[in-house]
Design an enzyme around this catalytic site. Sequence first.
Site, PDB file in Angstrom:
ATOM      1  N   ARG A 149      -7.816  -0.966  -2.390  1.00  0.00           N
ATOM      2  CA  ARG A 149      -6.749  -1.260  -1.437  1.00  0.00           C
ATOM      3  C   ARG A 149      -6.158  -2.656  -1.641  1.00  0.00           C
ATOM      4  O   ARG A 149      -6.884  -3.638  -1.791  1.00  0.00           O
ATOM      5  CB  ARG A 149      -7.288  -1.213  -0.015  1.00  0.00           C
ATOM      6  CG  ARG A 149      -7.856   0.141   0.424  1.00  0.00           C
ATOM      7  CD  ARG A 149      -6.759   1.027   0.958  1.00  0.00           C
ATOM      8  NE  ARG A 149      -7.276   2.141   1.721  1.00  0.00           N
ATOM      9  CZ  ARG A 149      -7.405   3.374   1.264  1.00  0.00           C
ATOM     10  NH1 ARG A 149      -7.053   3.652   0.017  1.00  0.00           N
ATOM     11  NH2 ARG A 149      -7.865   4.340   2.039  1.00  0.00           N
ATOM     12  N   ARG A 190       0.835  -1.200   0.000  1.00  0.00           N
ATOM     13  CA  ARG A 190       0.000   0.000   0.000  1.00  0.00           C
ATOM     14  C   ARG A 190       0.871   1.251   0.000  1.00  0.00           C
ATOM     15  O   ARG A 190       1.741   1.407   0.862  1.00  0.00           O
ATOM     16  CB  ARG A 190      -0.933  -0.003   1.208  1.00  0.00           C
ATOM     17  CG  ARG A 190      -1.786   1.269   1.288  1.00  0.00           C
ATOM     18  CD  ARG A 190      -2.835   1.164   2.372  1.00  0.00           C
ATOM     19  NE  ARG A 190      -3.507   2.441   2.593  1.00  0.00           N
ATOM     20  CZ  ARG A 190      -4.495   2.628   3.448  1.00  0.00           C
ATOM     21  NH1 ARG A 190      -4.939   1.604   4.161  1.00  0.00           N
ATOM     22  NH2 ARG A 190      -5.044   3.818   3.599  1.00  0.00           N
ATOM     23  N   ASP A 215      -5.943  -2.804   3.971  1.00  0.00           N
ATOM     24  CA  ASP A 215      -6.322  -1.765   4.914  1.00  0.00           C
ATOM     25  C   ASP A 215      -6.407  -2.432   6.277  1.00  0.00           C
ATOM     26  O   ASP A 215      -7.049  -3.486   6.413  1.00  0.00           O
ATOM     27  CB  ASP A 215      -7.669  -1.159   4.513  1.00  0.00           C
ATOM     28  CG  ASP A 215      -7.953   0.155   5.202  1.00  0.00           C
ATOM     29  OD1 ASP A 215      -6.990   0.895   5.484  1.00  0.00           O
ATOM     30  OD2 ASP A 215      -9.120   0.457   5.458  1.00  0.00           O
TER      31      ASP A 215
END
Length: 204
Positions: free
Chosen positions: A95, A85, A98
């Site tokens: 994503r 990320r 997360d």
Amino acid sequence: APNTAYLLLGANLGDPVATFAAARAALARHGTVTAESRLFRSAPWGGAAVAGQPPYLNQAVALHTLLAPFALLRLTQQVEAAAGRAPGAARYAARLLDVDILLFSTIEIEFGEELMLPHPRLAARRFALTPLADIAPDVLVPGPAPRRTVAELLAACPDRCRSRRWALLTEYCAHGTSLRSQPERFGLPKHHKFFLLCRQLPQL
């Protein structure tokens, strides 16, 4: 003394199953993962900003740890970075991983946007409450009286976005043809070994 933190893992890019396994292993180096929910799939949360994104997989985990809240926050950021990320991504961007801290024992913290405990939007997010209720339905959520349990927050949640229990075999039984032709609809990459297996199985 050790505390129990409840975290939510979420991803809608890459191979979330493998990513979650790596994240749990990284967290376990700083405590003990005492519970992990089943996987749940939901539509992306964020209205028009997430149009066209693939569905998310989410999993809640309980971590028994000696880390303080801010140290745990730094750890979650490191785990996200290890998964690929990039910092500074748009708020509702898709994503690779997360990691959100939902609860940290009975602690309440409000430190700007950097750290708020319990998570400030927990009660409004079914995709977070559903996996959390899978492992901690009776945990009381800190806040103004009367306090409510995770299960009670889930029952009262206004979010209409459903969060469904996810399993690859269940998906194959229900959507065998689609798994062969459009595997990206199911939140995993085309090269995932299960999809390769699906091409060799008869349609159910």
